[in-house]
Write a protein that holds these residues in place. Structure first.
Motif, PDB file in Angstrom:
ATOM      1  N   UNK A 125       0.615  -0.994  -0.406  1.00 19.47           N
ATOM      2  CA  UNK A 125      -0.191  -0.140  -0.417  1.00 19.47           C
ATOM      3  C   UNK A 125       1.044   0.907  -0.214  1.00 19.47           C
ATOM      4  N   UNK A 126       2.003   1.059   0.367  1.00 18.75           N
ATOM      5  CA  UNK A 126       2.851   2.456   0.961  1.00 18.75           C
ATOM      6  C   UNK A 126       3.496   3.070  -0.519  1.00 18.75           C
ATOM      7  N   UNK A 127       3.766   1.819  -1.096  1.00 19.58           N
ATOM      8  CA  UNK A 127       4.749   1.886  -2.331  1.00 19.58           C
ATOM      9  C   UNK A 127       3.747   2.218  -3.179  1.00 19.58           C
ATOM     10  N   UNK A 128       2.125   1.921  -3.237  1.00 22.07           N
ATOM     11  CA  UNK A 128       1.483   3.003  -4.231  1.00 22.07           C
ATOM     12  C   UNK A 128       1.742   4.346  -4.035  1.00 22.07           C
ATOM     13  N   UNK A 129       1.119   4.538  -2.543  1.00 22.71           N
ATOM     14  CA  UNK A 129       0.987   6.047  -2.244  1.00 22.71           C
ATOM     15  C   UNK A 129       2.508   6.816  -2.807  1.00 22.71           C
ATOM     16  N   UNK A 130       3.572   6.181  -2.349  1.00 23.46           N
ATOM     17  CA  UNK A 130       4.902   7.312  -1.819  1.00 23.46           C
ATOM     18  C   UNK A 130       5.207   7.090  -3.583  1.00 23.46           C
TER      19      UNK A 130
ATOM     20  N   UNK B 196      -2.080  11.201  -3.530  1.00 23.53           N
ATOM     21  CA  UNK B 196      -2.235  10.439  -2.372  1.00 23.53           C
ATOM     22  C   UNK B 196      -4.278   9.675  -3.036  1.00 23.53           C
ATOM     23  N   UNK B 197      -5.262  10.282  -3.057  1.00 26.73           N
ATOM     24  CA  UNK B 197      -5.845   9.659  -3.803  1.00 26.73           C
ATOM     25  C   UNK B 197      -5.466   9.323  -4.522  1.00 26.73           C
ATOM     26  N   UNK B 198      -4.846   9.103  -5.682  1.00 20.41           N
ATOM     27  CA  UNK B 198      -5.104   8.835  -6.503  1.00 20.41           C
ATOM     28  C   UNK B 198      -3.797   7.606  -6.906  1.00 20.41           C
ATOM     29  N   UNK B 199      -2.398   7.820  -5.785  1.00 15.89           N
ATOM     30  CA  UNK B 199      -2.326   6.125  -5.377  1.00 15.89           C
ATOM     31  C   UNK B 199      -2.785   5.459  -5.401  1.00 15.89           C
ATOM     32  N   UNK B 200      -4.227   5.393  -3.898  1.00 20.23           N
ATOM     33  CA  UNK B 200      -4.708   5.135  -3.281  1.00 20.23           C
ATOM     34  C   UNK B 200      -5.789   4.571  -4.202  1.00 20.23           C
ATOM     35  N   UNK B 201      -6.286   4.951  -4.825  1.00 21.71           N
ATOM     36  CA  UNK B 201      -7.100   4.536  -6.078  1.00 21.71           C
ATOM     37  C   UNK B 201      -7.042   3.273  -6.372  1.00 21.71           C
ATOM     38  N   UNK B 202      -5.816   3.597  -7.804  1.00 19.53           N
ATOM     39  CA  UNK B 202      -4.915   2.340  -7.951  1.00 19.53           C
ATOM     40  C   UNK B 202      -4.797   1.501  -7.264  1.00 19.53           C
TER      41      UNK B 202
ATOM     42  N   UNK C 278     -10.620   8.128   1.957  1.00 18.28           N
ATOM     43  CA  UNK C 278     -10.403   7.765   2.040  1.00 18.28           C
ATOM     44  C   UNK C 278     -11.136   6.351   1.762  1.00 18.28           C
ATOM     45  N   UNK C 279     -11.156   6.190   3.044  1.00 18.47           N
ATOM     46  CA  UNK C 279     -12.153   5.397   3.519  1.00 18.47           C
ATOM     47  C   UNK C 279     -13.555   4.625   2.879  1.00 18.47           C
ATOM     48  N   UNK C 280     -14.099   5.935   2.872  1.00 16.52           N
ATOM     49  CA  UNK C 280     -15.791   5.731   2.371  1.00 16.52           C
ATOM     50  C   UNK C 280     -14.999   5.556   0.570  1.00 16.52           C
ATOM     51  N   UNK C 281     -14.690   5.628   0.114  1.00 18.67           N
ATOM     52  CA  UNK C 281     -13.922   5.367  -1.279  1.00 18.67           C
ATOM     53  C   UNK C 281     -13.571   3.888  -0.908  1.00 18.67           C
TER      54      UNK C 281
END
Length: 186
Positions: free
Chosen positions: A64-69, A83-89, A153-156
């Motif tokens: 998860x952190x790899x995606x965000x960073x 952050x939102x795009x990384x979370x989306x990916x 993020x949690x809602x998404x």
């Protein structure tokens, strides 16, 4: 197969099984069968099912952190959007069925284990990461900003189960844009 490869196979199988079926619903026998390893191999790497779950969660956290960073590093001028795009990916590739961390918390809350601590630490680290970005941006009420983005993020993540990860990400970005305007940082 080397020890390292076997351990990775066990973790990959366990992650998939736990995520798709739940932690309590999956026994070690099923993990052993799915990973195509001997029972002793699993227990040589993990002394119990709880240790296996802990390791699965730690691996998920690293991913998860790899995606965000990676997302934030791609465009550091818009860190909240990244952050939102990384979370989306992450949702698109790994989280179509909701949050594995919250599922673990649900199944292991108030029991004597490290699982709950791993989940709470993960969520707290994410909050602190967002808060530190708000601070670097020179914003005030950084804890409120971090709380709002965490809720987003949690809602998404929850919405991804119902509407699909693409739609959840799209709506999260739209909501973030509204938040950015209210913080006057767009």
């Amino acid at each position: 197969m080397s020890k390292s490869i076997k351990k990775k196979a066990i973790l990959k199988s366990a992650e998939s099984l736990f995520y798709n079926h739940g932690f309590h619903a999956v026994g070690m026998k099923r993990v052993i069968e799915e990973a195509n390893v001997a029972g002793m191999t699993v227990y040589n790497h993990f002394t119990s099912k709880e240790r296996l779950i802990e390791e699965v969660l730690k691996q998920c956290e690293i991913q998860y952190w790899n995606y965000l960073h990676a997302s934030v590093e791609k465009n550091p001028r818009t860190p909240f959007l990244q952050i939102v795009k990384g979370h989306g990916k992450w949702m698109n590739e790994k989280g179509k069925n909701g949050c594995m961390f919250l599922r673990a918390l649900e199944e292991y809350a108030d029991t004597d284990n490290q699982i709950e601590a791993i989940v709470r630490n993960h969520k707290n680290d994410l909050f602190q990461y967002i808060e530190s970005i708000a601070l670097k941006q020179g914003l005030t009420q950084c804890d409120t900003i971090a709380s709002q983005i965490m809720l987003l993020l949690e809602g998404a993540t929850s919405s991804a189960e119902i509407f699909g990860p693409e739609k959840a990400e799209e709506q999260a970005i739209y909501m973030l844009e509204s938040l950015l305007l209210s913080w006057r940082i767009m």
